[in-house]
Design an enzyme around this catalytic site. Structure first.
Site, PDB file in Angstrom:
ATOM      1  N   GLU A 241      31.572  93.128  47.379  1.00  0.00           N
ATOM      2  CA  GLU A 241      31.023  91.987  46.639  1.00  0.00           C
ATOM      3  C   GLU A 241      29.578  92.217  46.201  1.00  0.00           C
ATOM      4  OE1 GLU A 241      31.631  88.259  48.619  1.00  0.00           O
ATOM      5  OE2 GLU A 241      33.801  88.360  48.381  1.00  0.00           O
TER       6      GLU A 241
ATOM      7  N   ASN B 117      39.982  80.296  60.222  1.00  0.00           N
ATOM      8  CA  ASN B 117      40.272  80.127  58.800  1.00  0.00           C
ATOM      9  C   ASN B 117      41.646  80.728  58.477  1.00  0.00           C
ATOM     10  OD1 ASN B 117      40.274  80.170  55.983  1.00  0.00           O
ATOM     11  ND2 ASN B 117      38.815  81.838  55.846  1.00  0.00           N
TER      12      ASN B 117
ATOM     13  N   CYS C 216      35.343  83.494  54.643  1.00  0.00           N
ATOM     14  CA  CYS C 216      34.707  83.515  55.962  1.00  0.00           C
ATOM     15  C   CYS C 216      33.987  84.837  56.216  1.00  0.00           C
ATOM     16  CB  CYS C 216      35.723  83.215  57.052  1.00  0.00           C
ATOM     17  SG  CYS C 216      37.180  84.269  57.023  1.00  0.00           S
ATOM     18  N   HIS C 217      34.316  85.873  55.454  1.00  0.00           N
ATOM     19  CA  HIS C 217      33.629  87.160  55.609  1.00  0.00           C
ATOM     20  C   HIS C 217      32.165  87.088  55.180  1.00  0.00           C
ATOM     21  CE1 HIS C 217      35.256  87.209  51.492  1.00  0.00           C
ATOM     22  NE2 HIS C 217      34.204  87.950  51.179  1.00  0.00           N
TER      23      HIS C 217
ATOM     24  N   TYR D  15      25.646  81.453  60.499  1.00  0.00           N
ATOM     25  CA  TYR D  15      26.390  80.358  61.113  1.00  0.00           C
ATOM     26  C   TYR D  15      25.506  79.111  61.211  1.00  0.00           C
ATOM     27  CZ  TYR D  15      29.870  83.857  62.329  1.00  0.00           C
ATOM     28  OH  TYR D  15      30.821  84.844  62.268  1.00  0.00           O
TER      29      TYR D  15
END
Length: 178
Positions: free
Chosen positions: A169, A134, A142-143, A111
């Protein structure tokens, strides 16, 4: 960089459809021909159903292209979305959401780093709040935002989904069914 548009002053009609995904049903919301929402079941800050508009045809714009790109993403064939988006939010939220789209696939930012990137290094809490609001999860990733120590913190879709998306991912896990 994918296209993001500032919301018009006169609201356009909204429509929605629900699709299956490896992370559970996803409700897609369109404002005109632009995607304005992607919501998971039991998502924090999920708007009331009546704000999604009338049911839309999954073959219509922008749903068909969204489904095509999500299918390629879940198959591991797509790492960056290119969809016209209509993101309703404050100017600060839209700046945060635009910067989220710059986080590379398979990477995470804190963040604090996100706050630095938007030129407000002391605003990490405000960045976290904007991140949580979001409206287009997964596509606006946002993950990919984590705590300063790399810990998994807050995710509107739930920490288990966040963990699974990040593992997917990074190549550690197939998406599987939620």
């Amino acid at each position: 960089m994918p296209r993001t548009q500032t919301p018009p002053r006169n609201p356009m009609p909204r429509t929605h459809t629900t699709i299956d995904s490896p992370y559970g049903p996803l409700t897609l919301v369109a404002t005109g021909t632009e995607l304005s929402g992607l919501y998971m079941v039991q998502q924090r800050h999920r708007p009331p159903e009546e704000t999604f508009g009338a049911p839309g045809d999954p073959a219509d714009t922008p749903f068909a292209e969204t489904v095509r790109q999500l299918t390629a993403y879940f198959a591991g064939e797509l790492t960056e979305f290119d969809l016209p988006l209509h993101l309703d939010g404050t100017p600060f939220q839209r700046r945060v959401w635009a910067e989220l789209r710059r986080i590379p696939y398979g990477e995470t930012w804190s963040y604090g780093r996100l706050a630095d990137r938007i030129g407000q290094p002391t605003a990490s809490r405000a960045v976290g709040l904007a991140n949580g609001k979001n409206p287009v999860g997964i596509i606006v990733p946002c993950h990919r935002v984590v705590g300063s120590t790399g810990s998994l913190t807050g995710y509107g879709g739930g920490l288990d989904r966040k963990r699974r998306l990040l593992e997917f991912e990074s190549g550690q896990q197939l998406p599987g069914l939620f």
